[in-house]
Scaffold this motif. Structure first.
Motif, PDB file in Angstrom:
ATOM      1  N   GLY A 123       7.699 -11.608   5.798  1.00  0.00           N
ATOM      2  CA  GLY A 123       8.744 -12.147   5.011  1.00  0.00           C
ATOM      3  C   GLY A 123       9.020 -11.409   3.814  1.00  0.00           C
ATOM      4  N   ARG A 124       9.409 -10.069   4.211  1.00  0.00           N
ATOM      5  CA  ARG A 124       9.828  -9.014   3.116  1.00  0.00           C
ATOM      6  C   ARG A 124      10.803  -8.041   3.990  1.00  0.00           C
ATOM      7  NH1 ARG A 124       3.867  -6.682   2.416  1.00  0.00           N
ATOM      8  NH2 ARG A 124       5.128  -5.030   1.649  1.00  0.00           N
ATOM      9  N   HIS A 125      11.556  -7.232   3.206  1.00  0.00           N
ATOM     10  CA  HIS A 125      12.708  -6.290   3.827  1.00  0.00           C
ATOM     11  C   HIS A 125      11.668  -5.225   4.402  1.00  0.00           C
ATOM     12  CE1 HIS A 125      15.969  -3.809   4.067  1.00  0.00           C
ATOM     13  NE2 HIS A 125      16.918  -5.081   3.727  1.00  0.00           N
ATOM     14  N   ILE A 126      12.711  -4.985   5.655  1.00  0.00           N
ATOM     15  CA  ILE A 126      11.920  -3.737   6.454  1.00  0.00           C
ATOM     16  C   ILE A 126      12.020  -2.519   5.688  1.00  0.00           C
ATOM     17  CG2 ILE A 126      14.125  -3.011   7.448  1.00  0.00           C
ATOM     18  CD1 ILE A 126      10.876  -3.321   9.403  1.00  0.00           C
ATOM     19  N   LEU A 127      12.677  -2.225   4.731  1.00  0.00           N
ATOM     20  CA  LEU A 127      12.359  -1.011   3.908  1.00  0.00           C
ATOM     21  C   LEU A 127      11.066  -0.754   3.160  1.00  0.00           C
ATOM     22  CD1 LEU A 127      16.074  -0.578   2.269  1.00  0.00           C
ATOM     23  CD2 LEU A 127      15.043   1.067   3.683  1.00  0.00           C
ATOM     24  N   GLU A 128      10.600  -2.000   2.787  1.00  0.00           N
ATOM     25  CA  GLU A 128       9.284  -1.898   2.145  1.00  0.00           C
ATOM     26  C   GLU A 128       7.973  -1.440   3.259  1.00  0.00           C
ATOM     27  OE1 GLU A 128       8.077  -5.667  -0.087  1.00  0.00           O
ATOM     28  OE2 GLU A 128      10.140  -6.256   0.050  1.00  0.00           O
ATOM     29  N   PHE A 129       8.345  -1.108   4.484  1.00  0.00           N
ATOM     30  CA  PHE A 129       7.270  -0.778   5.274  1.00  0.00           C
ATOM     31  C   PHE A 129       7.381   0.793   5.797  1.00  0.00           C
ATOM     32  CE2 PHE A 129       7.592  -5.378   5.602  1.00  0.00           C
ATOM     33  CZ  PHE A 129       6.637  -5.670   5.381  1.00  0.00           C
ATOM     34  N   GLU A 130       8.235   1.488   4.976  1.00  0.00           N
ATOM     35  CA  GLU A 130       8.501   2.906   5.391  1.00  0.00           C
ATOM     36  C   GLU A 130       7.143   3.660   5.130  1.00  0.00           C
ATOM     37  OE1 GLU A 130      10.988   6.916   4.391  1.00  0.00           O
ATOM     38  OE2 GLU A 130      11.483   5.196   3.118  1.00  0.00           O
ATOM     39  N   GLY A 131       6.712   4.295   6.001  1.00  0.00           N
ATOM     40  CA  GLY A 131       5.407   5.310   5.742  1.00  0.00           C
ATOM     41  C   GLY A 131       4.373   4.895   6.765  1.00  0.00           C
ATOM     42  N   VAL A 132       3.165   5.370   6.338  1.00  0.00           N
ATOM     43  CA  VAL A 132       1.884   5.117   7.357  1.00  0.00           C
ATOM     44  C   VAL A 132       0.950   4.172   6.993  1.00  0.00           C
ATOM     45  CG1 VAL A 132      -0.250   6.404   8.226  1.00  0.00           C
ATOM     46  CG2 VAL A 132       1.924   7.695   7.729  1.00  0.00           C
ATOM     47  N   ASP A 133       0.863   3.225   7.878  1.00  0.00           N
ATOM     48  CA  ASP A 133      -0.055   2.053   7.529  1.00  0.00           C
ATOM     49  C   ASP A 133       0.214   1.124   6.447  1.00  0.00           C
ATOM     50  OD1 ASP A 133      -1.734   2.897   9.970  1.00  0.00           O
ATOM     51  OD2 ASP A 133      -3.085   4.327   8.711  1.00  0.00           O
ATOM     52  N   ARG A 134       1.472   0.678   6.434  1.00  0.00           N
ATOM     53  CA  ARG A 134       1.842  -0.100   5.291  1.00  0.00           C
ATOM     54  C   ARG A 134       1.850  -1.637   5.926  1.00  0.00           C
ATOM     55  NH1 ARG A 134       5.263   2.375   1.804  1.00  0.00           N
ATOM     56  NH2 ARG A 134       4.936   0.591   0.587  1.00  0.00           N
ATOM     57  N   ILE A 135       1.422  -1.891   7.017  1.00  0.00           N
ATOM     58  CA  ILE A 135       1.482  -3.336   7.714  1.00  0.00           C
ATOM     59  C   ILE A 135       0.082  -4.042   7.704  1.00  0.00           C
ATOM     60  CG2 ILE A 135       1.697  -4.596   9.996  1.00  0.00           C
ATOM     61  CD1 ILE A 135       3.888  -2.212  10.660  1.00  0.00           C
ATOM     62  N   ASP A 136      -0.097  -4.972   6.763  1.00  0.00           N
ATOM     63  CA  ASP A 136      -1.225  -5.715   6.621  1.00  0.00           C
ATOM     64  C   ASP A 136      -1.489  -7.146   7.325  1.00  0.00           C
ATOM     65  OD1 ASP A 136       0.144  -6.591   4.895  1.00  0.00           O
ATOM     66  OD2 ASP A 136      -0.589  -5.810   3.187  1.00  0.00           O
ATOM     67  N   VAL A 137      -0.556  -7.392   7.955  1.00  0.00           N
ATOM     68  CA  VAL A 137      -0.508  -8.834   8.586  1.00  0.00           C
ATOM     69  C   VAL A 137      -0.124  -8.633  10.007  1.00  0.00           C
ATOM     70  CG1 VAL A 137       0.737 -11.247   8.535  1.00  0.00           C
ATOM     71  CG2 VAL A 137       0.121  -9.772   6.439  1.00  0.00           C
ATOM     72  N   ALA A 138      -0.984  -9.545  10.965  1.00  0.00           N
ATOM     73  CA  ALA A 138      -0.735  -9.322  12.291  1.00  0.00           C
ATOM     74  C   ALA A 138       0.640  -9.789  12.719  1.00  0.00           C
ATOM     75  CB  ALA A 138      -1.668 -10.147  13.200  1.00  0.00           C
ATOM     76  N   ILE A 139       1.378  -8.791  13.649  1.00  0.00           N
ATOM     77  CA  ILE A 139       2.947  -9.307  13.992  1.00  0.00           C
ATOM     78  C   ILE A 139       2.848 -10.071  15.151  1.00  0.00           C
ATOM     79  CG2 ILE A 139       3.646  -7.095  12.463  1.00  0.00           C
ATOM     80  CD1 ILE A 139       4.169  -5.863  15.228  1.00  0.00           C
ATOM     81  N   PRO A 140       3.877 -10.630  15.580  1.00  0.00           N
ATOM     82  CA  PRO A 140       3.906 -11.297  16.950  1.00  0.00           C
ATOM     83  C   PRO A 140       3.682 -10.526  18.127  1.00  0.00           C
ATOM     84  CG  PRO A 140       5.741 -11.877  15.710  1.00  0.00           C
ATOM     85  CD  PRO A 140       4.912 -10.907  15.050  1.00  0.00           C
ATOM     86  N   PRO A 141       3.045 -11.031  19.146  1.00  0.00           N
ATOM     87  CA  PRO A 141       2.802 -10.265  20.314  1.00  0.00           C
ATOM     88  C   PRO A 141       4.227  -9.674  20.786  1.00  0.00           C
ATOM     89  CG  PRO A 141       1.651 -12.236  20.777  1.00  0.00           C
ATOM     90  CD  PRO A 141       2.686 -12.376  19.322  1.00  0.00           C
ATOM     91  N   LEU A 142       4.130  -8.283  21.091  1.00  0.00           N
ATOM     92  CA  LEU A 142       5.220  -7.558  21.728  1.00  0.00           C
ATOM     93  C   LEU A 142       4.882  -7.083  23.229  1.00  0.00           C
ATOM     94  CD1 LEU A 142       5.431  -4.857  18.748  1.00  0.00           C
ATOM     95  CD2 LEU A 142       6.859  -7.001  18.946  1.00  0.00           C
ATOM     96  N   ILE A 143       5.872  -7.527  24.004  1.00  0.00           N
ATOM     97  CA  ILE A 143       6.173  -6.932  25.412  1.00  0.00           C
ATOM     98  C   ILE A 143       7.021  -6.205  25.681  1.00  0.00           C
ATOM     99  CG2 ILE A 143       5.980  -7.896  27.767  1.00  0.00           C
ATOM    100  CD1 ILE A 143       4.994 -10.559  27.013  1.00  0.00           C
ATOM    101  N   PHE A 144       7.178  -4.847  26.046  1.00  0.00           N
ATOM    102  CA  PHE A 144       8.233  -4.098  26.036  1.00  0.00           C
ATOM    103  C   PHE A 144       8.449  -3.635  27.525  1.00  0.00           C
ATOM    104  CE2 PHE A 144       8.518  -2.196  21.509  1.00  0.00           C
ATOM    105  CZ  PHE A 144       8.325  -3.316  20.845  1.00  0.00           C
ATOM    106  N   ILE A 145       9.675  -3.429  27.755  1.00  0.00           N
ATOM    107  CA  ILE A 145      10.175  -2.846  29.115  1.00  0.00           C
ATOM    108  C   ILE A 145      11.145  -1.878  28.696  1.00  0.00           C
ATOM    109  CG2 ILE A 145      11.400  -3.632  31.235  1.00  0.00           C
ATOM    110  CD1 ILE A 145      10.342  -6.705  30.678  1.00  0.00           C
ATOM    111  N   PRO A 146      10.776  -0.828  28.958  1.00  0.00           N
ATOM    112  CA  PRO A 146      11.818   0.481  28.684  1.00  0.00           C
ATOM    113  C   PRO A 146      12.854   0.678  29.773  1.00  0.00           C
ATOM    114  CG  PRO A 146       9.739   1.212  29.396  1.00  0.00           C
ATOM    115  CD  PRO A 146       9.441  -0.080  29.162  1.00  0.00           C
TER     116      PRO A 146
END
Length: 383
Positions: A114-137
């Motif tokens: 619930g915060r702006h993406i700019l607040e997460f610049e850098g290394v290991d700034r994420i402290d809440v589990a994010i939704p499951p990600l399924i990627f198809i490149p």
């Protein structure tokens, strides 16, 4: 003895038709509703429709977000996160190249915090589990589908910034060479060189170790052998599979060993001019090899040998020259001969580009330590 090293990776399903398993994996993650993140080009190519059909088979509803630029922007991440919340989604599927995948990572971060993406610049700034990600490149190069990086463009500052965290390693990567069949020659060349740079920088990185070395070297071998034939024969699915495999291995290598000056400088350049990331890498590669060589001579010798250069009887300066010549010849063969000046970079831009590059976390693992003047000189040589 090797230093302690961690290695993170998604669950990987590799091979033709892998994309058709997306519904099964969404079901396993308990998807109530899936947000599909893509772009208009990938949607027109039909790959989004394949995902929708697979979700339909599992009776899983979905919403589609395609408001993604070639270099995903902060405002697009925020809009996607708002759409995710409005649609009451709980799983994210990304279909596309690096831009939709990086945007999807950003959407996951913002929707969880619930915060702006700019607040997460850098290394290991994420402290809440994010939704499951399924990627198809759908490109063979960015490796966002296996990496712990998300690269976002801040148009206000005219720069890209990096988010590095194992939290953005996708839960599942469905790597399907068939999805690269709609790439044109230029995109195949750009993404292929991006993957090659991933592998080279990971191998000479100060964060390299045995687990990353094996992937980096095999990626160099696979891409070096197959990228030019693929650009010349874009319909050859065996070549597409080999380059896709090389891209995957390069991604596993750099995600864990991190990168170096090519990417730090490329992120700055791409944010400043909004250019394709692989093209930025291509314009810088041999100049950074020249700068770094003295600090990683043994490693660069192995890179040269892996690219098929016979180093027997050659001095260190001769090996460096042969490697640089090989890189230039490979770029020429696939049509990536552009210089920075051709894309509007002038000498007056270089101080700003260099300051931004010095802020990039990729520079932390570059084999040679750099100050602003060092970076400026490399940009000047690439003009």
């Amino acid at each position: 003895m090797s230093n302690l090293r961690k290695f993170v990776s998604p669950e990987i399903i590799f091979g033709a038709g892998a994309r058709h398993t997306v519904g099964n994996y969404a079901h396993k993650f308990g998807a109530r509703k899936v947000l599909i993140v893509s772009d208009s080009g990938v949607e027109k190519a039909g790959w989004v429709q394949d995902v929708c059909l697979s979700l339909d088979e599992q009776h899983i509803p979905y919403a589609i977000f395609t408001g993604v630029s070639p270099n995903p922007r902060c405002e697009e991440v925020m809009a996607g996160a708002g759409f995710y919340q409005e649609q009451s989604c709980n799983v994210i599927v990304a279909v596309g190249g690096g831009s939709p995948m990086d945007c999807a990572k950003g959407i996951g971060i913002v929707s969880a915090h619930g915060r702006h993406i700019l607040e997460f610049e850098g290394v290991d700034r994420i402290d809440v589990a994010i939704p499951p990600l399924i990627f198809i490149p759908t490109t063979a190069g960015t490796s966002a589908d296996v990496s712990q990086f998300a690269i976002i463009s801040d148009q206000n500052e005219k720069m890209k910034f990096s988010i590095v965290s194992k939290a953005v390693v996708p839960d599942v990567s469905l790597i399907d060479p068939e999805t690269t069949a709609t790439m044109d020659g230029f995109l195949s060349a750009c993404t292929g060189i991006d993957a090659l740079v991933h592998a080279i920088e990971a191998f000479v990185s100060t964060g390299a170790g045995p687990l990353t070395d094996m992937h980096a070297l095999d990626a160099i071998r696979l891409i070096n052998i197959n990228i030019a034939p693929l650009v010349a024969n874009p319909k050859d699915m065996h070549l597409r599979e080999q380059v896709m495999l090389g891209s995957m291995k390069a991604g596993l290598a750099f995600s864990n060993a991190i990168l170096g000056a090519v990417h730090a400088m490329s992120h700055s350049l791409g944010g400043f001019l909004d250019l394709p990331h692989g093209l930025c890498n291509a314009m810088l590669l041999e100049h950074v090899i020249d700068f770094n060589y003295s600090e990683a001579t043994d490693r660069f010798k192995i890179v040269a040998e892996t690219m098929g250069i016979d180093t027997r009887g050659l001095t260190t300066p001769q090996i460096k020259q042969r490697l640089m010549q090989h890189v230039i010849a490979l770029k020429t063969e696939i049509g990536l001969t552009q210089k920075l000046s051709e894309h509007g970079v002038s000498a007056s831009d270089i101080p700003t580009l260099s300051i931004n590059a010095l802020r990039d976390p990729c520079l932390l693992t570059n084999p040679r330590k750099s100050n602003q003047r060092d970076v400026e000189v490399v940009y000047e040589e690439a003009l």
